[in-house]
Design a protein around this motif. Structure first.
Motif, PDB file in Angstrom:
ATOM      1  N   VAL A 106       0.634  -1.305  -0.109  1.00 42.36           N
ATOM      2  CA  VAL A 106      -0.054   0.086   0.098  1.00 42.36           C
ATOM      3  C   VAL A 106       0.958   1.264   0.086  1.00 42.36           C
ATOM      4  N   LEU A 107       0.690   2.119  -0.823  1.00 41.58           N
ATOM      5  CA  LEU A 107       1.516   3.411  -1.245  1.00 41.58           C
ATOM      6  C   LEU A 107       0.241   4.426  -0.818  1.00 41.58           C
ATOM      7  N   ILE A 108       0.720   5.468  -0.310  1.00 45.37           N
ATOM      8  CA  ILE A 108      -0.118   6.815  -0.024  1.00 45.37           C
ATOM      9  C   ILE A 108       0.492   7.921  -0.706  1.00 45.37           C
ATOM     10  N   ASP A 109      -0.321   9.083  -1.049  1.00 47.18           N
ATOM     11  CA  ASP A 109       0.242  10.193  -1.381  1.00 47.18           C
ATOM     12  C   ASP A 109       0.866  11.021  -0.273  1.00 47.18           C
ATOM     13  N   GLN A 110       1.874  11.837  -0.451  1.00 49.30           N
ATOM     14  CA  GLN A 110       2.385  12.682   0.379  1.00 49.30           C
ATOM     15  C   GLN A 110       2.507  14.063  -0.249  1.00 49.30           C
ATOM     16  N   VAL A 111       1.937  15.022   0.433  1.00 50.31           N
ATOM     17  CA  VAL A 111       1.916  16.418  -0.440  1.00 50.31           C
ATOM     18  C   VAL A 111       2.888  17.628   0.327  1.00 50.31           C
ATOM     19  N   TYR A 112       3.997  17.622  -0.154  1.00 48.84           N
ATOM     20  CA  TYR A 112       5.051  18.327   0.852  1.00 48.84           C
ATOM     21  C   TYR A 112       5.321  19.830   0.336  1.00 48.84           C
ATOM     22  N   SER A 113       4.683  20.187  -0.658  1.00 46.75           N
ATOM     23  CA  SER A 113       4.803  21.553  -1.133  1.00 46.75           C
ATOM     24  C   SER A 113       3.633  22.559  -0.522  1.00 46.75           C
ATOM     25  N   HIS A 114       2.639  21.934  -0.317  1.00 50.53           N
ATOM     26  CA  HIS A 114       1.599  22.976   0.422  1.00 50.53           C
ATOM     27  C   HIS A 114       0.441  22.119   1.128  1.00 50.53           C
ATOM     28  N   SER A 115      -0.190  23.026   1.875  1.00 52.85           N
ATOM     29  CA  SER A 115      -1.225  22.730   2.591  1.00 52.85           C
ATOM     30  C   SER A 115      -2.507  23.135   2.024  1.00 52.85           C
ATOM     31  N   SER A 116      -3.420  22.829   2.883  1.00 54.07           N
ATOM     32  CA  SER A 116      -5.029  23.747   2.561  1.00 54.07           C
ATOM     33  C   SER A 116      -5.029  25.036   3.487  1.00 54.07           C
ATOM     34  N   ASP A 117      -5.403  26.256   3.028  1.00 50.71           N
ATOM     35  CA  ASP A 117      -5.601  27.182   3.958  1.00 50.71           C
ATOM     36  C   ASP A 117      -6.230  27.099   5.241  1.00 50.71           C
ATOM     37  N   ARG A 118      -6.951  25.963   5.355  1.00 48.17           N
ATOM     38  CA  ARG A 118      -7.691  25.719   6.539  1.00 48.17           C
ATOM     39  C   ARG A 118      -6.823  24.763   7.418  1.00 48.17           C
ATOM     40  N   HIS A 119      -5.648  24.582   7.021  1.00 48.87           N
ATOM     41  CA  HIS A 119      -5.157  23.521   8.070  1.00 48.87           C
ATOM     42  C   HIS A 119      -4.573  24.522   9.253  1.00 48.87           C
ATOM     43  N   PRO A 120      -4.594  23.860  10.396  1.00 50.76           N
ATOM     44  CA  PRO A 120      -4.212  24.862  11.664  1.00 50.76           C
ATOM     45  C   PRO A 120      -2.897  25.580  11.471  1.00 50.76           C
ATOM     46  N   TRP A 121      -1.879  24.636  10.947  1.00 52.96           N
ATOM     47  CA  TRP A 121      -0.703  25.362  10.774  1.00 52.96           C
ATOM     48  C   TRP A 121      -0.956  26.768   9.926  1.00 52.96           C
ATOM     49  N   PHE A 122      -1.509  26.877   8.968  1.00 50.82           N
ATOM     50  CA  PHE A 122      -1.873  28.109   8.255  1.00 50.82           C
ATOM     51  C   PHE A 122      -2.666  29.010   8.994  1.00 50.82           C
ATOM     52  N   LEU A 123      -3.658  28.829   9.534  1.00 52.89           N
ATOM     53  CA  LEU A 123      -4.554  29.509  10.385  1.00 52.89           C
ATOM     54  C   LEU A 123      -3.655  30.298  11.392  1.00 52.89           C
ATOM     55  N   GLU A 124      -2.798  29.537  12.091  1.00 45.14           N
ATOM     56  CA  GLU A 124      -2.057  30.069  13.043  1.00 45.14           C
ATOM     57  C   GLU A 124      -0.911  31.031  12.388  1.00 45.14           C
TER      58      GLU A 124
END
Length: 539
Positions: A106-124
């Protein structure tokens, strides 16, 4: 077709992923169990028997993480949870357990370039300039006249900068404004992403497909991009050479940190998506030696409007079997590109072309990806503007071909009344008008179907050292004929393809030294019908 059931599996000692066939699943469109018209994790689990029956080695799941779904999961709001539309973490654990029981990695995606603007990191981060995550994203002051800091453009159209009133600054985004750019130069941000990887590795995943990795770092000096040479331009993004907003030399050092983590978990696999007009140098840098990623793939075939011998020859030439050179991966289709059968073949030739295309894919040196529905010969669906969901297509209509047409639901049953067995509710995208006739249940019982040919050829590939991990030498690449010799210490096979709809004749130098093993289309004494192909073994 010859019977390969009695042929032994390849016994050569090698990593499980080298030469592997990997099946990409787009969760929204695979199978829906709760009737909301959107595929989910239990739907995937329920259909893993079908995937395993193909003879693939692994599945790759496109994003299923918590997300507002403005870019359908590639705008991640929580990297360590499942979005409720797809299910729960328990559902994911059940999926992994079932896959492993069936012998599937099982492989899954990893998105290391950006997040959503609703991610708690960005909100902070956007709250002010002094909080602990103030520099976790790429922020910059306006120019004196209030315009963005530089000329960088977004893939989805318009400037790669959006004004944020709380910070009185612009933030960068290579894609949607709702996908702010992570400041991956910072060790703290890298640490956070490595923690995300560890979270999923601890849950049993066997590796990652890393999304848009060459977009993960920017030039901190914010240097303007130079103009691009004249060429096709459907987006503002196309007017620039993307030298400074991506493809920075510090990326491989982060990949080495990631590899250290992965190696602690044993036989894992990582493959990078690397876009752009000339991605080979980056793909080689990202996979160089044994301290970075295992493999990478670009868009050689995914965006090609025609499949030619020269295209295949040139793609293979970029990955010689040389010390220190990485291992390639190849995809003819995925969720970001129109279905290959619609791009590469006229309607009257699609059945024969699909079989030749499949034999070509299993003959390539490297890992191969099959996109869900490719084993059925699904065509690109024409989605009207008022039904589009793809933000890129909507923003650039009508000049950008919709990705939605390759993301339509999987047809499990030839029954229009139950939406092809995909969902009891109305699907999020329409079922292709010609897809019911290609449904799994119809093809499963037909020994001559493309589905059963897929099973057969993947089994044949797994039985061959030369095809799984041998070297590759292109010995013919004319206007119509492609001939590739694949060699391992104890086996040499010759793979010959007529890549045109017209009959051709082509013979190897010593025809009597080759024994035909597999054919598609009409092949007699090295005379090939339209879109016919042969694999022969040296005797």
């Amino acid at each position: 077709m010859n019977d390969v059931a009695r042929l032994p599996s390849v016994q050569t000692a090698r990593e499980w992923w080298r030469g592997a066939a990997i099946y990409q699943i787009y969760p929204r469109s695979f199978a829906d169990t709760n009737g909301d018209g959107i595929g989910d994790l239990p739907g995937i689990t329920a259909h893993l028997d079908h995937v395993a029956s193909l003879g693939v080695d692994a599945i790759w799941l496109s994003p299923f993480f918590t997300s507002p779904m403005l870019d359908f999961g590639y705008d991640v709001a929580d990297y360590c949870d499942v979005d409720p539309i797809f299910g729960t973490l328990d559902d994911f654990d059940a999926l992994v357990a079932r896959a492993h029981t069936l012998g599937l990695k099982v492989l899954i995606d990893q998105v290391y370039s950006h997040s959503s603007d609703r991610h708690p990191w960005f909100l902070e981060s956007r709250a002010d300039r002094t909080n602990p995550k103030a520099d976790w994203y790429v922020w910059a002051d306006a120019k004196p006249d209030g315009t963005p800091p530089n000329n960088w453009q977004s893939v989805f159209g318009g400037p790669a900068w959006t004004w944020s009133a709380p910070r009185r600054q612009y933030y960068m985004h290579n894609f949607l404004p709702e996908q702010p750019q992570l400041h991956m130069h910072l060790p703290a941000v890298q640490d956070a992403m490595l923690d995300v990887a560890k979270f999923w590795l601890d849950r049993g995943v066997d590796g990652f497909r890393i999304d848009a990795i060459n977009f993960s770092m920017h030039d901190p000096a914010l240097t303007d991009n130079p103009p691009a040479p004249a060429g096709p331009r459907t987006r503002s993004f196309d007017f620039q050479q993307h030298i400074h907003n991506q493809s920075q030399p510090q990326i491989p050092a982060f990949l080495e940190r990631l590899r250290v983590l992965l190696d602690k978990y044993g036989a894992t696999f990582t493959v990078a998506e690397v876009g752009g007009p000339s991605p080979e140098a980056e793909m080689h840098a990202f996979t160089q030696g044994d301290r970075r990623l295992n493999s990478a793939y670009g868009f050689n075939f995914l965006y090609a409007d025609k499949l030619t011998p020269a295209l295949v020859r040139d793609a293979l030439a970029q990955w010689p079997d040389a010390p220190g050179t990485g291992w390639p991966s190849w995809a003819f289709e995925n969720h970001d590109a129109p279905r290959a059968i619609s791009r590469w073949a006229a309607p009257q030739h699609r059945d024969t072309f699909a079989r030749m295309k499949l034999m070509l894919l299993i003959s390539l040196r490297g890992n191969i990806f099959l996109y869900n529905g490719e084993e059925l010969g699904l065509t690109q669906v024409d989605i009207p503007f008022d039904a589009l969901r793809d933000p890129e297509a909507i923003a650039n209509w009508p000049l950008t071909l919709s990705r939605d047409g390759a993301r339509t639901p999987m047809p499990w049953r030839q029954d229009a009344n139950d939406h092809a067995g995909f969902s009891s509710g109305t699907p999020w995208l329409p079922i292709g008008a010609d897809h019911l006739a290609l449904a799994v249940d119809r093809q499963d019982g037909d020994p001559e179907s493309l589905l059963n040919l897929t099973r057969h050829l993947l089994a044949f590939r797994r039985s061959s050292d030369a095809l799984m991990c041998g070297d590759a030498r292109v010995i013919e690449a004319s206007e119509t004929v492609l001939a590739i010799e694949r060699s391992a210490p104890d086996e040499t096979v010759l793979c010959v393809f007529n890549m045109s709809p017209e009959p051709v004749e082509w013979r190897p130098v010593q025809p009597d030294r080759w024994r035909t093993e597999e054919t598609v289309g009409h092949v007699t004494d090295w005379r090939f019908g339209g879109y016919a192909a042969v694999i022969a073994r040296r005797v």
